[in-house]
Design a protein around this motif. Sequence first.
Motif, mmCIF file in Angstrom:
data_model
loop_
_atom_site.group_PDB
_atom_site.id
_atom_site.type_symbol
_atom_site.label_atom_id
_atom_site.label_comp_id
_atom_site.label_asym_id
_atom_site.label_seq_id
_atom_site.Cartn_x
_atom_site.Cartn_y
_atom_site.Cartn_z
ATOM 1 N N ASP A 97 48.714 37.189 46.102
ATOM 2 C CA ASP A 97 49.670 37.274 44.976
ATOM 3 C C ASP A 97 50.085 38.721 44.693
ATOM 4 O OD1 ASP A 97 49.412 34.510 44.673
ATOM 5 O OD2 ASP A 97 47.677 34.749 43.368
ATOM 6 N N GLY A 98 50.278 39.478 45.750
ATOM 7 C CA GLY A 98 50.768 40.848 45.600
ATOM 8 C C GLY A 98 49.691 41.893 45.384
ATOM 9 N N LYS A 99 48.481 41.462 44.958
ATOM 10 C CA LYS A 99 47.387 42.412 44.712
ATOM 11 C C LYS A 99 46.476 42.480 45.943
ATOM 12 C CE LYS A 99 48.628 43.332 40.478
ATOM 13 N NZ LYS A 99 48.168 42.611 39.317
ATOM 14 N N SER B 6 41.622 43.386 43.986
ATOM 15 C CA SER B 6 41.743 44.590 43.159
ATOM 16 C C SER B 6 42.913 44.430 42.192
ATOM 17 C CB SER B 6 41.966 45.813 44.058
ATOM 18 O OG SER B 6 43.271 45.728 44.621
ATOM 19 N N GLU B 7 43.183 45.447 41.430
ATOM 20 C CA GLU B 7 44.299 45.396 40.479
ATOM 21 C C GLU B 7 45.509 46.179 40.975
ATOM 22 O OE1 GLU B 7 44.606 43.465 37.761
ATOM 23 O OE2 GLU B 7 42.770 42.645 38.599
ATOM 24 N N ALA C 189 37.987 50.434 52.439
ATOM 25 C CA ALA C 189 37.855 51.853 52.102
ATOM 26 C C ALA C 189 39.194 52.492 51.730
ATOM 27 C CB ALA C 189 37.211 52.618 53.264
ATOM 28 N N ALA C 190 40.301 51.873 52.171
ATOM 29 C CA ALA C 190 41.615 52.405 51.794
ATOM 30 C C ALA C 190 41.856 52.255 50.296
ATOM 31 C CB ALA C 190 42.715 51.693 52.583
ATOM 32 N N VAL C 191 41.220 51.230 49.714
ATOM 33 C CA VAL C 191 41.319 51.010 48.265
ATOM 34 C C VAL C 191 40.258 51.826 47.537
ATOM 35 C CG1 VAL C 191 41.249 49.264 46.430
ATOM 36 C CG2 VAL C 191 42.188 48.670 48.677
ATOM 37 N N ARG C 192 39.035 51.757 48.050
ATOM 38 C CA ARG C 192 37.892 52.370 47.364
ATOM 39 C C ARG C 192 37.815 53.892 47.558
ATOM 40 N NH1 ARG C 192 36.732 47.776 45.079
ATOM 41 N NH2 ARG C 192 35.197 46.341 45.916
#
Length: 252
Positions: A135-137, A147-148, A108-111
Amino acid sequence: MEAVILFPAIDLKNGECVRLEQGDMARATVFNTNPAAQARTFQDQGFEYLHVVDLDGAFAGKPVNAQAVEAMLKTVTMPVQLGGGIRDMKTVEGWLEKGITRVIIGTAAVRDPAFVKQAAAKFPGKVAVGLDARDGKVAVEGWAETSEVTALEIAKRFEDAGVAAIIFTDIARDGLLKGLNLDATIALADGVSIPVIASGGLASLDDVKAMLSPRASKLAGAISGRALYDGRLDPAQAIALIAAARASGNPS
């Protein structure tokens, strides 16, 4: 900043205490069929803060292993932070009412960053953000999707929001005992004012020493899972090392 803390980890799958390799549910090792007994063991060993993840909950988007978590809360007196499937305010409130000290919000922190800010404002010091990077994402939905956005981009969203901590996991190392990715974790800690906790790959006493080194002085702690279960990390030695660092005033 608060003193550095080493958090023993309990990951829950089907009501049991497991460890995954790189977040893959198919690569799970059961270490204890009784999570409450495991929590008690960690408390008896002298640990002061428990890290718990509801793995099934992370995939389902809602709590799944609530019974096991509640049994742990009845068994131990130390504070417990919990992540996995915490996607709405009702779930946050429910866990805090049951005695969880701090909830960890990941997907939810992303969305839905607005939800995290709302929860952190309503419950100051009780909300942490879990950022798991491949890989950092940042990966979401129990690491099933990537995610991006980078961990730093997301972390910066929550500056001044009252978030208690950011738990940063390097998925590539998680459960594989390859050592913490301190470079990436310290870079994140340097980029935000929120305390950062390292997670993924802690393998030995050397990792604890590295976490206590001057270059890692901004870190709030680290999470240890598999190394504690298979005996690579001696709890007494690790706790003594941290106590000695506190006594010497470094880190403060």
